[in-house]
Design an enzyme around this catalytic site. Structure first.
Site, short mmCIF file in Angstrom:
data_model
loop_
_atom_site.label_atom_id
_atom_site.label_comp_id
_atom_site.label_asym_id
_atom_site.label_seq_id
_atom_site.Cartn_x
_atom_site.Cartn_y
_atom_site.Cartn_z
N HIS A 145 0.84 -1.20 0.00
CA HIS A 145 0.00 0.00 0.00
C HIS A 145 0.88 1.25 0.00
O HIS A 145 2.00 1.23 0.50
CB HIS A 145 -0.89 0.03 1.24
CG HIS A 145 -1.99 -0.97 1.22
ND1 HIS A 145 -3.14 -0.82 1.96
CD2 HIS A 145 -2.14 -2.15 0.57
CE1 HIS A 145 -3.94 -1.85 1.76
NE2 HIS A 145 -3.34 -2.68 0.92
N GLU A 172 0.80 3.93 1.80
CA GLU A 172 1.23 4.37 3.13
C GLU A 172 2.40 3.55 3.64
O GLU A 172 3.31 4.09 4.30
CB GLU A 172 0.07 4.26 4.14
CG GLU A 172 -1.13 5.08 3.79
CD GLU A 172 -2.22 4.30 3.08
OE1 GLU A 172 -3.41 4.52 3.39
OE2 GLU A 172 -1.90 3.46 2.21
N CYS A 203 -6.64 2.03 5.55
CA CYS A 203 -7.23 0.74 5.92
C CYS A 203 -6.73 0.36 7.32
O CYS A 203 -5.86 1.04 7.88
CB CYS A 203 -6.84 -0.31 4.89
SG CYS A 203 -5.09 -0.80 4.98
N CYS A 231 -2.78 -0.10 7.40
CA CYS A 231 -2.03 1.16 7.31
C CYS A 231 -2.22 2.02 8.55
O CYS A 231 -1.27 2.64 9.03
CB CYS A 231 -2.41 1.90 6.03
SG CYS A 231 -1.87 1.00 4.54
#
Length: 170
Positions: free
Chosen positions: A62, A64, A92, A95
């Site tokens: 991801h 992040e 999410c 993260c």
């Protein structure tokens, strides 16, 4: 509720979110879901990331996560206690957890995620005082632009699938 306050101006917030949008467009350019993130410390970007799940076949790839890893490497410390993270889509659970564990101080995001957002939509992990760290959270920074990136990406994807399906019928 968390009593931290942002010390950034709206112009600074929007300027940094535009940098996160640039990262999201990098993801889009390689047919990844267009989500981008940056980390700022003392007004300087120290970490950048964009989604690469499809390319890497890694569920943790991801935006992040990449930004956090890069920021920690930049300052040679796992603690990002004075840092601000800007991301185009609400984080999410994974993260948000990484932000808590790395002690990110402030989190700014653009579009809400009604299916997986844990910075205020489904729940708010980042401001939950039961954890040993709490971050300031602010939603809606360039929300329309961030949301449009995602909406347009998924619309194009549906159109491409429909076209492919129609071509297979012929």
């Amino acid at each position: 509720m968390n009593e931290k306050r942002s010390c950034l101006t709206i112009e600074e917030k929007e300027g940094f979110m535009l940098e996160a949008i640039k990262e999201a467009k990098k993801a889009e350019a390689v047919k990844e879901v267009p989500i981008g993130a940056i980390i700022v410390l003392d007004g300087v970007i120290i970490g950048r990331g964009h989604n690469l799940r499809e390319e890497s076949q890694d569920a943790t790839a991801h935006a992040e996560m990449y930004a956090i890893k890069q920021a920690c490497a930049a300052i040679e410390n796992w603690r990002l206690e004075r840092a601000q993270l800007f991301v185009t889509l609400e984080p999410c659970p994974m993260c948000s957890g990484a932000m808590l564990l790395s002690r990110v101080n402030e989190v700014y995001y653009g579009a809400k995620d009604p299916k997986g957002g844990t910075a205020g939509t489904l729940m708010n992990l980042l401001e939950d005082e039961r954890f040993n760290h709490v971050a300031y959270v602010e939603a809606g920074i360039l929300e329309q632009e961030c949301g449009d990136l995602l909406s347009n990406f998924f619309r194009k994807l549906r159109e491409e699938k429909k076209l492919l399906k129609n071509q297979q019928k012929d």
